[in-house]
Write a protein that holds these residues in place. Structure first.
Motif, mmCIF file in Angstrom:
data_model
loop_
_atom_site.group_PDB
_atom_site.id
_atom_site.type_symbol
_atom_site.label_atom_id
_atom_site.label_comp_id
_atom_site.label_asym_id
_atom_site.label_seq_id
_atom_site.Cartn_x
_atom_site.Cartn_y
_atom_site.Cartn_z
ATOM 1 N N GLU A 1 0.828 -1.208 0.000
ATOM 2 C CA GLU A 1 0.000 0.000 0.000
ATOM 3 C C GLU A 1 0.862 1.257 0.000
ATOM 4 O O GLU A 1 0.549 2.242 -0.673
ATOM 5 C CB GLU A 1 -0.927 -0.003 1.213
ATOM 6 C CG GLU A 1 -1.886 1.180 1.226
ATOM 7 C CD GLU A 1 -2.795 1.201 2.440
ATOM 8 O OE1 GLU A 1 -3.586 2.164 2.550
ATOM 9 O OE2 GLU A 1 -2.704 0.277 3.270
ATOM 10 N N LEU A 2 1.954 1.233 0.745
ATOM 11 C CA LEU A 2 2.840 2.398 0.797
ATOM 12 C C LEU A 2 3.426 2.706 -0.571
ATOM 13 O O LEU A 2 3.481 3.877 -0.988
ATOM 14 C CB LEU A 2 3.966 2.152 1.808
ATOM 15 C CG LEU A 2 4.995 3.279 1.930
ATOM 16 C CD1 LEU A 2 4.345 4.563 2.431
ATOM 17 C CD2 LEU A 2 6.135 2.855 2.858
ATOM 18 N N LEU A 3 3.867 1.689 -1.300
ATOM 19 C CA LEU A 3 4.454 1.912 -2.620
ATOM 20 C C LEU A 3 3.432 2.512 -3.581
ATOM 21 O O LEU A 3 3.752 3.408 -4.369
ATOM 22 C CB LEU A 3 5.012 0.596 -3.170
ATOM 23 C CG LEU A 3 6.199 0.016 -2.405
ATOM 24 C CD1 LEU A 3 6.621 -1.315 -3.001
ATOM 25 C CD2 LEU A 3 7.372 0.978 -2.396
ATOM 26 N N VAL A 4 2.197 2.038 -3.508
ATOM 27 C CA VAL A 4 1.141 2.605 -4.356
ATOM 28 C C VAL A 4 0.854 4.045 -3.947
ATOM 29 O O VAL A 4 0.697 4.945 -4.793
ATOM 30 C CB VAL A 4 -0.133 1.753 -4.278
ATOM 31 C CG1 VAL A 4 -1.267 2.418 -5.052
ATOM 32 C CG2 VAL A 4 0.123 0.357 -4.834
ATOM 33 N N THR A 5 0.782 4.288 -2.652
ATOM 34 C CA THR A 5 0.501 5.635 -2.149
ATOM 35 C C THR A 5 1.582 6.616 -2.552
ATOM 36 O O THR A 5 1.295 7.747 -2.972
ATOM 37 C CB THR A 5 0.361 5.603 -0.616
ATOM 38 O OG1 THR A 5 -0.719 4.730 -0.260
ATOM 39 C CG2 THR A 5 0.090 6.989 -0.057
ATOM 40 N N LEU A 6 2.836 6.214 -2.449
ATOM 41 C CA LEU A 6 3.933 7.095 -2.832
ATOM 42 C C LEU A 6 3.902 7.387 -4.326
ATOM 43 O O LEU A 6 4.205 8.505 -4.756
ATOM 44 C CB LEU A 6 5.271 6.469 -2.435
ATOM 45 C CG LEU A 6 5.544 6.420 -0.930
ATOM 46 C CD1 LEU A 6 6.785 5.598 -0.637
ATOM 47 C CD2 LEU A 6 5.683 7.830 -0.361
ATOM 48 N N ARG A 7 3.536 6.399 -5.119
ATOM 49 C CA ARG A 7 3.419 6.629 -6.573
ATOM 50 C C ARG A 7 2.285 7.608 -6.862
ATOM 51 O O ARG A 7 2.421 8.504 -7.697
ATOM 52 C CB ARG A 7 3.172 5.291 -7.278
ATOM 53 C CG ARG A 7 2.854 5.397 -8.763
ATOM 54 C CD ARG A 7 4.019 5.993 -9.548
ATOM 55 N NE ARG A 7 3.685 6.134 -10.959
ATOM 56 C CZ ARG A 7 2.998 7.126 -11.495
ATOM 57 N NH1 ARG A 7 2.534 8.095 -10.714
ATOM 58 N NH2 ARG A 7 2.764 7.170 -12.785
ATOM 59 N N ARG A 8 1.188 7.467 -6.157
ATOM 60 C CA ARG A 8 0.018 8.316 -6.413
ATOM 61 C C ARG A 8 0.251 9.760 -5.967
ATOM 62 O O ARG A 8 -0.318 10.691 -6.543
ATOM 63 C CB ARG A 8 -1.203 7.742 -5.701
ATOM 64 C CG ARG A 8 -2.497 8.470 -6.003
ATOM 65 C CD ARG A 8 -3.682 7.810 -5.327
ATOM 66 N NE ARG A 8 -3.949 6.493 -5.881
ATOM 67 C CZ ARG A 8 -4.643 6.280 -6.993
ATOM 68 N NH1 ARG A 8 -5.135 7.286 -7.673
ATOM 69 N NH2 ARG A 8 -4.854 5.056 -7.434
#
Length: 295
Positions: A153-160
Motif C-alpha cells: 500500500e505504501l508503494l502505491v501511495t507514494l506513486r500516487r
C-alpha cells in the motif's frame, strides 16, 4: 534535540515467500543526526513531512530536500543525507525487501536513479507508515503479513502522491482510457495527443510502467470480461465493443492473455442480471447491502 522511535523485524523463511516483507519502521523528528555515507542491502522509503535538509549523491552532488518529499534508499547505492540542523525535519521510514521490489522498480514505483522525489502531500504516506507502526506492537501474531500488505500500500501511495502526477494518474493515461475502445493504432493515439509514438511510449511507461499497447489491452480485456460475465451479447459483438473488428483475433488475444477462451470465461463467471451491471462505482463507506426486516 530530536526524538526517535523505531522497530525492526526479522521475517522467517515462510514469510519471505510473500515476496515483499517489512524489515522495520520508524518515526522521528527534530535535528536528527547525519546519516551516512553508508550502503544498505535493502530498500528504505524515507518520507519527509515537514522541514528540510540535504541529500548527497554518490558522485558528490548535493540536492536540497524540502518537505513534502521522499528519499529512496536502494540496495548497493551509497547515500548521505541530513536535516537542516537549525530546523530539523519530521521523518517516517519503512525498510523492506523481497523479489517483488524488482517488479515495482520496473513499473516505476521505486526509482533508484531518482533518490529525491517531491511529493504533493506526505499525509497519505504517513498514514500508512502509522499503520505499520501500530502493527509493530509486541506480540502481534499477524505482524509479518500485516506489515507486508502495508508496504504494498505504501508503494502505491507514494506513486500516487508524487508531485509530478495527479490524484487519478497522468493526463495522457486518462485520455488513452477514454479512447481505449476505439480501433486506433498506437501511432494514431499519439497523433491525437500531438505526440510522436516514441513520446507516447515514454509517457505511458513513466506513468503506468508498461507500453501503450499493454495499457490499452488491459482496459479492453477488463471491459470484455464485464460484458462476458454480465450480458448475453455474442462474443463477436463484445469484440467490436472493445475495439476489435476481427472476433477471431479478439478470441485468440483473450485466450493468450487471460488463459481461457471467452466462451469458457463466460461459463465460469457468468452472472447475468436483468438490466445489466451498474457502471457506477459504489461508495466504499456505504456499499450496496441487503436490507432485512419484518414487514
Amino acid at each position: 534535540m530530536y526524538h526517535t522511535w523505531m522497530r525492526f523485524f526479522s521475517p522467517g523463511p515462510l514469510h519471505q515467500r510473500l515476496g515483499l516483507v517489512c524489515l522495520g519502521v520508524g518515526l522521528q523528528h527534530g535535528a536528527l543526526p547525519t546519516v551516512g555515507p553508508r550502503t544498505l542491502d535493502h530498500h528504505v522509503a524515507v518520507v519527509i513531512s515537514a522541514g528540510g535538509g540535504w541529500y548527497r549523491f554518490p558522485d558528490g552532488r548535493r540536492a536540497d530536500v524540502t518537505a513534502p518529499a521522499l528519499l529512496w534508499l536502494t540496495p548497493g547505492v551509497p547515500h548521505h543525507y541530513a536535516p537542516d540542523p537549525a530546523t530539523g525535519w519530521d521523518e517516517g521510514f519503512v525498510d523492506f525487501t523481497g523479489p517483488v521490489t524488482a517488479t515495482y522498480t520496473e513499473l516505476g514505483y521505486v526509482e533508484p536513479d531518482r533518490p529525491v522525489v517531491p511529493l504533493a502531500d506526505a499525509g497519505p504516506a504517513r498514514s500508512v507508515i502509522g499503520r505499520v507502526a501500530r502493527a509493530a506492537r509486541r506480540g502481534n501474531a499477524l505482524l509479518e503479513v500485516e506489515t507486508s500488505a502495508a508496504v504494498h500500500e505504501l508503494l502505491v501511495t507514494l506513486r500516487r502522491t508524487r508531485a509530478d502526477t495527479n490524484a487519478d494518474g497522468d493526463l495522457v493515461l486518462e485520455a488513452l482510457a477514454r479512447d481505449a475502445f476505439r480501433p486506433l493504432s498506437v501511432a494514431e493515439h499519439a497523433a491525437r495527443h500531438g505526440m510522436t509514438p516514441a513520446e507516447l511510449r515514454a509517457a505511458v511507461r513513466r506513468g503506468a510502467g508498461c507500453s501503450p499497447k499493454d495499457y490499452l489491452l488491459g482496459i479492453r480485456l477488463g471491459r470484455a470480461k464485464e460484458l462476458l460475465a454480465g450480458t448475453e451479447l455474442p462474443v463477436a459483438a463484445i469484440a467490436r465493443r472493445v475495439g476489435y473488428d476481427d472476433p477471431a483475433y479478439f478470441s485468440r488475444l483473450f485466450a493468450r492473455r487471460v488463459g481461457t477462451a471467452p466462451v469458457r470465461f463466460r461459463e465460469q463467471q457468468g452472472r447475468a442480471v436483468p438490466g445489466g451491471w451498474s457502471t457506477r462505482i459504489p461508495d466504499a463507506e456505504h456499499p450496496p447491502t441487503i436490507v432485512t426486516g419484518h414487514v
